[in-house]
Design a protein around this motif. Structure first.
Motif, PDB file in Angstrom:
ATOM      1  N   LEU A 153       0.823  -1.208   0.000  1.00 11.82           N
ATOM      2  CA  LEU A 153       0.000   0.000   0.000  1.00 11.82           C
ATOM      3  C   LEU A 153       0.857   1.258   0.000  1.00 11.82           C
ATOM      4  O   LEU A 153       0.467   2.290   0.531  1.00 11.82           O
ATOM      5  CB  LEU A 153      -0.942   0.011   1.198  1.00 11.82           C
ATOM      6  N   GLN A 154       2.030   1.170  -0.600  1.00  9.12           N
ATOM      7  CA  GLN A 154       2.918   2.329  -0.700  1.00  9.12           C
ATOM      8  C   GLN A 154       2.494   3.208  -1.873  1.00  9.12           C
ATOM      9  O   GLN A 154       2.443   2.761  -3.008  1.00  9.12           O
ATOM     10  CB  GLN A 154       4.358   1.862  -0.919  1.00  9.12           C
ATOM     11  N   TYR A 155       2.169   4.475  -1.583  1.00 12.30           N
ATOM     12  CA  TYR A 155       1.892   5.420  -2.659  1.00 12.30           C
ATOM     13  C   TYR A 155       3.200   5.696  -3.390  1.00 12.30           C
ATOM     14  O   TYR A 155       4.230   5.965  -2.769  1.00 12.30           O
ATOM     15  CB  TYR A 155       1.335   6.732  -2.099  1.00 12.30           C
ATOM     16  N   ARG A 156       3.164   5.661  -4.713  1.00 13.16           N
ATOM     17  CA  ARG A 156       4.403   5.909  -5.448  1.00 13.16           C
ATOM     18  C   ARG A 156       4.087   6.269  -6.897  1.00 13.16           C
ATOM     19  O   ARG A 156       3.073   5.854  -7.456  1.00 13.16           O
ATOM     20  CB  ARG A 156       5.331   4.699  -5.390  1.00 13.16           C
ATOM     21  N   ALA A 157       4.971   7.067  -7.461  1.00 11.94           N
ATOM     22  CA  ALA A 157       4.912   7.409  -8.885  1.00 11.94           C
ATOM     23  C   ALA A 157       6.350   7.659  -9.312  1.00 11.94           C
ATOM     24  O   ALA A 157       6.911   8.726  -9.049  1.00 11.94           O
ATOM     25  CB  ALA A 157       4.042   8.639  -9.123  1.00 11.94           C
ATOM     26  N   ILE A 158       6.946   6.679  -9.953  1.00 12.81           N
ATOM     27  CA  ILE A 158       8.360   6.751 -10.294  1.00 12.81           C
ATOM     28  C   ILE A 158       8.585   6.018 -11.605  1.00 12.81           C
ATOM     29  O   ILE A 158       7.849   5.083 -11.940  1.00 12.81           O
ATOM     30  CB  ILE A 158       9.216   6.155  -9.157  1.00 12.81           C
ATOM     31  N   GLY A 159       9.570   6.462 -12.358  1.00 18.38           N
ATOM     32  CA  GLY A 159       9.825   5.818 -13.641  1.00 18.38           C
ATOM     33  C   GLY A 159      11.238   6.061 -14.115  1.00 18.38           C
ATOM     34  O   GLY A 159      12.053   6.696 -13.429  1.00 18.38           O
ATOM     35  N   ARG A 160      11.533   5.570 -15.314  1.00 14.47           N
ATOM     36  CA  ARG A 160      12.851   5.757 -15.906  1.00 14.47           C
ATOM     37  C   ARG A 160      12.678   6.265 -17.329  1.00 14.47           C
ATOM     38  O   ARG A 160      11.791   5.819 -18.071  1.00 14.47           O
ATOM     39  CB  ARG A 160      13.647   4.455 -15.886  1.00 14.47           C
ATOM     40  N   MET A 161      13.533   7.198 -17.697  1.00 18.68           N
ATOM     41  CA  MET A 161      13.492   7.814 -19.020  1.00 18.68           C
ATOM     42  C   MET A 161      14.889   7.849 -19.621  1.00 18.68           C
ATOM     43  O   MET A 161      15.874   8.087 -18.911  1.00 18.68           O
ATOM     44  CB  MET A 161      12.941   9.232 -18.924  1.00 18.68           C
ATOM     45  N   TRP A 162      14.963   7.642 -20.934  1.00 20.88           N
ATOM     46  CA  TRP A 162      16.225   7.720 -21.649  1.00 20.88           C
ATOM     47  C   TRP A 162      16.225   8.992 -22.490  1.00 20.88           C
ATOM     48  O   TRP A 162      15.275   9.255 -23.234  1.00 20.88           O
ATOM     49  CB  TRP A 162      16.397   6.502 -22.549  1.00 20.88           C
ATOM     50  N   GLY A 163      17.274   9.780 -22.358  1.00 20.78           N
ATOM     51  CA  GLY A 163      17.312  10.985 -23.169  1.00 20.78           C
ATOM     52  C   GLY A 163      18.484  11.882 -22.823  1.00 20.78           C
ATOM     53  O   GLY A 163      19.287  11.600 -21.931  1.00 20.78           O
ATOM     54  N   ARG A 164      18.549  12.991 -23.529  1.00 19.95           N
ATOM     55  CA  ARG A 164      19.617  13.976 -23.332  1.00 19.95           C
ATOM     56  C   ARG A 164      19.049  15.203 -22.636  1.00 19.95           C
ATOM     57  O   ARG A 164      18.040  15.762 -23.067  1.00 19.95           O
ATOM     58  CB  ARG A 164      20.223  14.365 -24.690  1.00 19.95           C
ATOM     59  N   TYR A 165      19.705  15.605 -21.569  1.00 15.65           N
ATOM     60  CA  TYR A 165      19.243  16.758 -20.799  1.00 15.65           C
ATOM     61  C   TYR A 165      19.852  18.042 -21.358  1.00 15.65           C
ATOM     62  O   TYR A 165      21.069  18.152 -21.537  1.00 15.65           O
ATOM     63  CB  TYR A 165      19.625  16.613 -19.326  1.00 15.65           C
ATOM     64  N   VAL A 166      18.971  19.015 -21.622  1.00 16.66           N
ATOM     65  CA  VAL A 166      19.399  20.324 -22.124  1.00 16.66           C
ATOM     66  C   VAL A 166      18.943  21.380 -21.117  1.00 16.66           C
ATOM     67  O   VAL A 166      17.747  21.673 -21.023  1.00 16.66           O
ATOM     68  CB  VAL A 166      18.801  20.626 -23.516  1.00 16.66           C
ATOM     69  N   PRO A 167      19.877  21.962 -20.358  1.00 19.55           N
ATOM     70  CA  PRO A 167      19.485  22.958 -19.357  1.00 19.55           C
ATOM     71  C   PRO A 167      19.119  24.293 -19.987  1.00 19.55           C
ATOM     72  O   PRO A 167      19.567  24.616 -21.096  1.00 19.55           O
ATOM     73  CB  PRO A 167      20.740  23.087 -18.488  1.00 19.55           C
ATOM     74  N   ASN A 168      18.327  25.069 -19.273  1.00 17.06           N
ATOM     75  CA  ASN A 168      18.046  26.432 -19.700  1.00 17.06           C
ATOM     76  C   ASN A 168      19.316  27.277 -19.600  1.00 17.06           C
ATOM     77  O   ASN A 168      20.212  26.987 -18.805  1.00 17.06           O
ATOM     78  CB  ASN A 168      16.947  27.055 -18.828  1.00 17.06           C
ATOM     79  N   ALA A 169      19.373  28.325 -20.388  1.00 14.08           N
ATOM     80  CA  ALA A 169      20.562  29.179 -20.398  1.00 14.08           C
ATOM     81  C   ALA A 169      20.773  29.858 -19.045  1.00 14.08           C
ATOM     82  O   ALA A 169      21.897  30.036 -18.595  1.00 14.08           O
ATOM     83  CB  ALA A 169      20.437  30.227 -21.506  1.00 14.08           C
ATOM     84  N   GLU A 170      19.674  30.222 -18.373  1.00 12.17           N
ATOM     85  CA  GLU A 170      19.787  30.959 -17.123  1.00 12.17           C
ATOM     86  C   GLU A 170      19.929  30.052 -15.901  1.00 12.17           C
ATOM     87  O   GLU A 170      20.517  30.441 -14.897  1.00 12.17           O
ATOM     88  CB  GLU A 170      18.557  31.855 -16.910  1.00 12.17           C
ATOM     89  N   GLN A 171      19.375  28.838 -15.972  1.00 14.89           N
ATOM     90  CA  GLN A 171      19.294  27.993 -14.774  1.00 14.89           C
ATOM     91  C   GLN A 171      19.533  26.542 -15.163  1.00 14.89           C
ATOM     92  O   GLN A 171      18.730  25.939 -15.874  1.00 14.89           O
ATOM     93  CB  GLN A 171      17.910  28.157 -14.134  1.00 14.89           C
ATOM     94  N   ILE A 172      20.653  25.962 -14.676  1.00 14.38           N
ATOM     95  CA  ILE A 172      21.002  24.593 -15.059  1.00 14.38           C
ATOM     96  C   ILE A 172      20.041  23.566 -14.477  1.00 14.38           C
ATOM     97  O   ILE A 172      19.915  22.453 -14.988  1.00 14.38           O
ATOM     98  CB  ILE A 172      22.456  24.274 -14.644  1.00 14.38           C
ATOM     99  N   ARG A 173      19.334  23.924 -13.408  1.00 20.90           N
ATOM    100  CA  ARG A 173      18.420  22.972 -12.777  1.00 20.90           C
ATOM    101  C   ARG A 173      17.038  22.946 -13.429  1.00 20.90           C
ATOM    102  O   ARG A 173      16.173  22.182 -13.001  1.00 20.90           O
ATOM    103  CB  ARG A 173      18.293  23.267 -11.279  1.00 20.90           C
ATOM    104  N   GLN A 174      16.827  23.760 -14.418  1.00 22.95           N
ATOM    105  CA  GLN A 174      15.593  23.756 -15.191  1.00 22.95           C
ATOM    106  C   GLN A 174      15.955  23.533 -16.654  1.00 22.95           C
ATOM    107  O   GLN A 174      16.915  24.110 -17.149  1.00 22.95           O
ATOM    108  CB  GLN A 174      14.844  25.086 -15.048  1.00 22.95           C
ATOM    109  N   GLY A 175      15.206  22.688 -17.337  1.00 23.22           N
ATOM    110  CA  GLY A 175      15.531  22.462 -18.734  1.00 23.22           C
ATOM    111  C   GLY A 175      14.558  21.520 -19.410  1.00 23.22           C
ATOM    112  O   GLY A 175      13.383  21.446 -19.039  1.00 23.22           O
TER     113      GLY A 175
END
Length: 230
Positions: A24-46
């Motif tokens: 009965l553990q609530y959860r929403a998790i997955g795996r994705m394959w891809g290339r991360y492209v950060p925003n110019a102003e903020q590396i943690r958003q992209g």
């Protein structure tokens, strides 16, 4: 109750990649394959650009952000562990991701790359089904997040999935295997874990109408309860 929309043997390897720790553990998790492209102003958003050309807005959680900032070659594709979110009301499901982990082996052979890619686009969703629409094929699942400290208040959010569950699945806790197709999360198989009884309202009262006939009053109250929305 168990449902499946594709051969079970095709799912067995991917489903076991993200097993829940409790039934009965609530959860929403997955795996994705891809290339991360950060925003110019903020590396943690992209944005995450997948192999099939889909562009998904993402943000980096603290631990993976440090890895991205210090060690990762962002020209390469990687296998990311993610938390999914979906818009609450749009007719199109849509998808937003929080990246919480990344697999970046020091040796990136074709065999390793193929193995990592085989794990992508699979999601483990466990929560309470609160809505299902058989015309549009939308299922809404409530996910309750664990508080960060013992005195914290649990937060919740809702995931909108594409697919169909058996009638009257609302108020039941489901374990769902979900795959990303485009920007949609599509139910592949699932197991009903438990019926969740509705919480009793402390302020809810029966309708009272003066009557000399107690049987008539009982009948009015019964009709009122049956027409109330959950």
């Amino acid at each position: 109750m168990t449902i499946t929309t594709e051969p079970q043997q095709l799912l067995s390897n991917n489903q076991n990649n993200l097993p829940p720790t409790e039934s009965l553990q609530y959860r929403a998790i997955g795996r994705m394959w891809g290339r991360y492209v950060p925003n110019a102003e903020q590396i943690r958003q992209g944005q995450l650009i997948t192999t099939d050309g889909v562009i998904i807005n993402v943000n980096l959680m603290s631990k993976v952000a440090k890895i991205v900032e210090n060690k990762l070659d962002l020209s390469q594709e990687y296998l990311w562990t993610v938390y999914p979110k979906t818009p609450p009301k749009d007719l199109v499901i849509g998808l937003y991701l929080s990246l919480i982990g990344v697999k970046a082996p020091s040796e990136y052979t074709e065999l390793i790359k193929t193995e990592l890619q085989s794990q992508a686009d699979n999601f483990s969703i466990q929560g309470e089904v609160i809505y299902q629409n058989f015309e549009s094929g939308i299922v809404t699942v409530k996910i309750q997040q664990t508080p960060r400290n013992k005195n914290g208040t649990p937060k919740e959010f809702r995931l909108r999935l594409l697919g169909f569950l058996p009638p009257k699945s609302a108020r039941h806790f489901w374990n769902l295997h979900v795959r990303r197709i485009g920007t949609d999360l599509v139910i592949q198989s699932g197991q009903c874990i438990k019926f969740l009884r509705p919480k009793k309202s402390k302020t809810k009262k029966l309708l009272t109408i003066p009557s000399e006939n107690p049987h008539e009053l009982a009948e009015v109250n019964a009709r009122t309860q049956s027409t109330e929305q959950p």
